[in-house]
Design an enzyme around this catalytic site. Structure first.
Site, PDB file in Angstrom:
ATOM      1  N   ASP A  22       4.312  64.674  63.851  1.00 55.20           N
ATOM      2  CA  ASP A  22       4.391  65.333  65.159  1.00 55.20           C
ATOM      3  C   ASP A  22       3.508  64.628  66.190  1.00 55.20           C
ATOM      4  O   ASP A  22       2.538  63.959  65.835  1.00 55.20           O
ATOM      5  CB  ASP A  22       3.961  66.805  64.999  1.00 55.20           C
ATOM      6  CG  ASP A  22       4.436  67.660  66.159  1.00 55.20           C
ATOM      7  OD1 ASP A  22       5.283  67.197  66.948  1.00 55.20           O
ATOM      8  OD2 ASP A  22       3.948  68.805  66.271  1.00 55.20           O
ATOM      9  N   HIS A  39       8.342  57.764  70.142  1.00 52.09           N
ATOM     10  CA  HIS A  39       9.170  57.711  68.926  1.00 52.09           C
ATOM     11  C   HIS A  39       9.237  56.268  68.390  1.00 52.09           C
ATOM     12  O   HIS A  39       9.149  56.046  67.185  1.00 52.09           O
ATOM     13  CB  HIS A  39      10.583  58.240  69.199  1.00 52.09           C
ATOM     14  CG  HIS A  39      10.608  59.670  69.642  1.00 52.09           C
ATOM     15  ND1 HIS A  39       9.870  60.660  69.034  1.00 52.09           N
ATOM     16  CD2 HIS A  39      11.294  60.299  70.642  1.00 52.09           C
ATOM     17  CE1 HIS A  39      10.091  61.824  69.634  1.00 52.09           C
ATOM     18  NE2 HIS A  39      10.946  61.629  70.617  1.00 52.09           N
ATOM     19  N   LEU A 133       8.594  53.992  44.982  1.00 46.40           N
ATOM     20  CA  LEU A 133       8.462  55.182  45.831  1.00 46.40           C
ATOM     21  C   LEU A 133       9.830  55.770  46.201  1.00 46.40           C
ATOM     22  O   LEU A 133      10.734  55.043  46.603  1.00 46.40           O
ATOM     23  CB  LEU A 133       7.725  54.784  47.128  1.00 46.40           C
ATOM     24  CG  LEU A 133       7.593  55.871  48.191  1.00 46.40           C
ATOM     25  CD1 LEU A 133       6.616  56.952  47.747  1.00 46.40           C
ATOM     26  CD2 LEU A 133       7.134  55.278  49.529  1.00 46.40           C
TER      27      LEU A 133
HETATM   28  C1  IPE Z   1       8.926  69.452  63.812  1.00 42.88           C
HETATM   29  O1  IPE Z   1       8.340  69.011  64.985  1.00 42.88           O
HETATM   30  C2  IPE Z   1      10.023  68.547  63.418  1.00 42.88           C
HETATM   31  C3  IPE Z   1       9.660  67.143  63.215  1.00 42.88           C
HETATM   32  C4  IPE Z   1       8.462  66.651  63.160  1.00 42.88           C
HETATM   33  C5  IPE Z   1      10.755  66.280  63.022  1.00 42.88           C
HETATM   34  P1  IPE Z   1       8.570  69.758  66.371  1.00 42.88           P
HETATM   35  O2  IPE Z   1       7.625  69.135  67.328  1.00 42.88           O
HETATM   36  O3  IPE Z   1       9.991  69.768  66.744  1.00 42.88           O
HETATM   37  O4  IPE Z   1       8.113  71.239  66.003  1.00 42.88           O
HETATM   38  P2  IPE Z   1       7.853  72.516  66.924  1.00 42.88           P
HETATM   39  O5  IPE Z   1       9.176  72.948  67.439  1.00 42.88           O
HETATM   40  O6  IPE Z   1       6.909  72.111  68.011  1.00 42.88           O
HETATM   41  O7  IPE Z   1       7.243  73.521  66.004  1.00 42.88           O
HETATM   42  C1  IPE Z   2       7.668  64.411  66.603  1.00 48.50           C
HETATM   43  O1  IPE Z   2       7.103  64.254  67.847  1.00 48.50           O
HETATM   44  C2  IPE Z   2       9.003  63.713  66.471  1.00 48.50           C
HETATM   45  C3  IPE Z   2      10.161  64.602  66.464  1.00 48.50           C
HETATM   46  C4  IPE Z   2      10.125  65.899  66.467  1.00 48.50           C
HETATM   47  C5  IPE Z   2      11.460  63.971  66.448  1.00 48.50           C
HETATM   48  P1  IPE Z   2       7.485  65.190  69.051  1.00 48.50           P
HETATM   49  O2  IPE Z   2       8.646  64.600  69.761  1.00 48.50           O
HETATM   50  O3  IPE Z   2       7.661  66.593  68.610  1.00 48.50           O
HETATM   51  O4  IPE Z   2       6.196  65.074  69.972  1.00 48.50           O
HETATM   52  P2  IPE Z   2       5.467  66.259  70.759  1.00 48.50           P
HETATM   53  O5  IPE Z   2       5.160  67.332  69.769  1.00 48.50           O
HETATM   54  O6  IPE Z   2       6.411  66.722  71.827  1.00 48.50           O
HETATM   55  O7  IPE Z   2       4.238  65.623  71.300  1.00 48.50           O
HETATM   56 MG    MG Z   3       6.388  68.149  68.393  1.00 46.41          MG
END
Ligand code: IPE
Ligand code: IPE
Ligand code: MG
Length: 254
Positions: A22, A39, A133
């Protein structure tokens, strides 16, 4: 600099690590960039962590890459993520194969764009005989939907007369999940300071040690993983027993 890797006890490693990657968006915005840039940079962390887990002989690494709920993001971001997935697999598949990594996918595979299904399918086939792995990508994944899917399979078996309700136990249930082939994670890491599970492996994480770090995913590198492992190794896993019982039996912390 302290050598964190040297401090990790190789005899007490988790077999399975699960990571909610995240914070890509916030990492990019902090730099005045578009979320998608985060990303892209996150892929470098994936490569590093896969490498580190392979070198440590970790058996299973599950990465939450795209949740079922993430389809609700702006179309441009979803499209960019799907394109990144296709390009990354295309670029990395040979290296994964050389490194004896076996690729798996959990989640609603058929909801992915056709090209993503094709690239992933080919990479899974190419790496199917590898014995190092197991890299499990959670894509369009929802733990609740996975549990509902398992429930439906069991209901159909009962309705078809091939399974008695009394024969449904944890083992039978587990075999109906997407993760049937994998042991439960002992360690779950979430980056970027959010202290929640976000519909990830709700059944499988029943006794996992949870590790939350404020570090955004694009900054999460090998040393951050070693820190998480050291934290894990300092914990006492009791599984309902008392501390005295655990210490008396000297049960290894695995
Ligand atoms: C959870 O992250 C899904 C992934 C890391 C792929 P999100 O950033 O989408 O989660 P929420 O919605 O903030 O909980
Ligand atoms: C995690 O990073 C990647 C995915 C959920 C695809 P986020 O895109 O959720 O990044 P934040 O949480 O908005 O910073
Ligand atoms: Mg996120």
């Amino acid at each position: 600099m302290t050598d964190l890797l040297a401090q990790v006890d190789r005899s007490r490693l988790p077999r399975h690590i699960a990571i909610i990657m995240d914070g890509n968006g916030r990492w990019a915005r902090d730099r005045g960039e578009d979320r998608v840039y985060g990303h892209y940079e996150g892929v470098i962390s994936v490569r590093e962590i896969v490498d580190a887990c392979g070198a440590l002989d970790i058996g299973f690494l599950t990465l939450y890459a795209f949740s079922a709920e993430n389809w609700n993001r702006p179309k441009a971001e979803v499209d960019a993520l799907m394109e990144l997935l296709v390009n990354t697999i295309r670029k990395e598949a040979d290296d994964l194969n050389k490194n004896n990594v076996r690729l798996h996918v959990i989640g609603d595979f058929v909801s992915l764009p056709e090209l993503a299904q094709k690239e992933m399918g080919e990479a899974m086939e190419m790496t199917a005989a590898n014995t190092g792995l197991n890299l499990i990508l959670a894509l369009s994944y929802s733990s609740r939907l996975e549990i509902l899917g398992a429930t439906k399979k069991l209901a159909e078996m009962v309705a078809g007369g091939i399974l008695a309700p009394d024969d449904i136990n944890e083992e039978v249930f587990q075999r109906c999940l997407d993760t049937a082939m994998f042991p439960d994670p002992e360690l779950m890491i979430r980056t970027s300071g959010e202290n929640r599970i976000s519909n990830f492996l709700l059944y499988q994480l029943a006794y996992a040690e949870l590790y939350f770090t404020p570090v955004h995913w694009p900054d999460f590198r090998k040393d951050n993983l070693y820190e998480a492992l050291l934290d894990y190794q300092r914990r006492e896993r009791r599984f309902g027993k008392t501390s005295e019982q655990i210490q008396k039996n000297n049960v290894p912390n695995v």
